[in-house]
Scaffold this motif. Structure first.
Motif, PDB file in Angstrom:
ATOM      1  N   UNK A 141       0.791  -1.229   0.000  1.00  0.00           N
ATOM      2  CA  UNK A 141       0.000   0.000   0.000  1.00  0.00           C
ATOM      3  C   UNK A 141       0.819   1.272   0.000  1.00  0.00           C
ATOM      4  N   UNK A 142       2.143   1.175  -0.164  1.00  0.00           N
ATOM      5  CA  UNK A 142       3.000   2.361  -0.126  1.00  0.00           C
ATOM      6  C   UNK A 142       3.296   2.809  -1.547  1.00  0.00           C
ATOM      7  N   UNK A 143       2.750   3.942  -1.946  1.00  0.00           N
ATOM      8  CA  UNK A 143       2.920   4.415  -3.314  1.00  0.00           C
ATOM      9  C   UNK A 143       4.268   5.088  -3.549  1.00  0.00           C
ATOM     10  N   UNK A 144       4.752   5.849  -2.591  1.00  0.00           N
ATOM     11  CA  UNK A 144       6.010   6.557  -2.776  1.00  0.00           C
ATOM     12  C   UNK A 144       7.184   5.578  -2.787  1.00  0.00           C
ATOM     13  N   UNK A 145       8.029   5.596  -3.816  1.00  0.00           N
ATOM     14  CA  UNK A 145       9.124   4.626  -3.925  1.00  0.00           C
ATOM     15  C   UNK A 145      10.109   4.649  -2.765  1.00  0.00           C
ATOM     16  N   UNK A 146      10.518   5.842  -2.327  1.00  0.00           N
ATOM     17  CA  UNK A 146      11.494   5.897  -1.243  1.00  0.00           C
ATOM     18  C   UNK A 146      10.895   5.395   0.059  1.00  0.00           C
ATOM     19  N   UNK A 147       9.654   5.757   0.331  1.00  0.00           N
ATOM     20  CA  UNK A 147       8.978   5.258   1.535  1.00  0.00           C
ATOM     21  C   UNK A 147       8.888   3.736   1.503  1.00  0.00           C
ATOM     22  N   UNK A 148       8.631   3.189   0.312  1.00  0.00           N
ATOM     23  CA  UNK A 148       8.528   1.734   0.167  1.00  0.00           C
ATOM     24  C   UNK A 148       9.868   1.064   0.467  1.00  0.00           C
ATOM     25  N   UNK A 149      10.939   1.660  -0.036  1.00  0.00           N
ATOM     26  CA  UNK A 149      12.262   1.084   0.214  1.00  0.00           C
ATOM     27  C   UNK A 149      12.667   1.211   1.682  1.00  0.00           C
ATOM     28  N   UNK A 150      12.282   2.308   2.308  1.00  0.00           N
ATOM     29  CA  UNK A 150      12.567   2.466   3.738  1.00  0.00           C
ATOM     30  C   UNK A 150      11.858   1.373   4.534  1.00  0.00           C
ATOM     31  N   UNK A 151      10.587   1.152   4.227  1.00  0.00           N
ATOM     32  CA  UNK A 151       9.828   0.111   4.926  1.00  0.00           C
ATOM     33  C   UNK A 151      10.451  -1.260   4.682  1.00  0.00           C
TER      34      UNK A 151
END
Length: 230
Positions: free
Chosen positions: A152-162
């Protein structure tokens, strides 16, 4: 709420890079202070340079961003900038203490302390509600499901952080790693792509899939050489 950007696109991108952490109030009306524009531009360039693997430019731009924010005397803003820097490292699987933030922790708001703990894989359950939305949802989902946190994480950097936090805390499954590789590849982010491809190759070797491991190593070599022939 973030450092004011010069355009809607810039504002949206900066908000994404900040991972939900505010750096300064944004409002229409009075002209944007110079320090806000300088901090915004420098921190964006610094993060881009880091993800691309350009250490020299990255350091120069982080220094410029810190200098711009220091003009305000706002320790909380500097703390948030350090978190932004450390988030890029977690996304690239560089698991090291966030020293810049820790030097400012005592003056940082509770939400920033919680985010720092999250990046370190040491978030207390009672502080989960203080996280930015994307990371809060990922942290909550990770309690029961290792796949759902990233979907559910659309932003790429946020997704990689998670994904980085999941790996650090031992919750990353093959699908997590694959999604991280795809995300870094789609953005052309050399540093995190190499890190996640390395993890994927190691896991392939661990299960005896030498063919997949060899293919991944060839892909890693292409990225490392910048497309140049061997």
């Amino acid at each position: 709420m973030t450092i004011a950007a010069a355009s809607t696109k810039g504002f949206a991108r900066w908000s994404a890079l900040c991972l939900g952490l505010t750096l300064a109030a944004c409002a229409s009306g009075p002209p944007t202070p110079e320090w806000q524009m300088n901090a915004h531009a420098a921190s964006q360039k610094a993060q881009d340079a880091y993800l691309a693997g350009d250490t020299r430019v990255e350091q120069q731009e982080w220094d410029r961003a810190r200098e711009a924010l220091a003009r305000t005397g706002r320790l909380d803003l500097l703390a948030r900038l350090e978190l932004l820097r450390c988030a890029g490292r977690v996304a690239s699987l560089v698991f090291e203490p966030c020293a810049g933030f820790e030097a400012l922790r005592q003056d940082a708001p509770a939400a920033e302390k919680a985010y720092a703990d999250y990046l370190a894989g040491q978030l207390a359950l009672q502080d989960m509600a203080l996280l930015p939305t994307a990371q809060r949802n990922a942290a909550q989902a990770a309690q029961t499901d290792a796949v759902a946190p990233l979907s559910g994480i659309e932003d790429p950097l946020s997704r990689l952080v998670a994904a980085g936090v999941l790996l650090k805390t031992g919750r990353a499954i093959p699908a997590t790693v694959s999604m991280a590789v795809e995300t870094a590849s789609a953005q052309g982010w050399r540093r995190p792509l190499l890190a996640w491809l390395g993890v994927q190759a190691q896991r392939a070797l661990a299960v005896g899939d030498t063919e997949a491991a060899a293919s991944l190593q060839r892909r890693i070599a292409i990225v490392e050489r910048g497309g140049k022939p061997d």
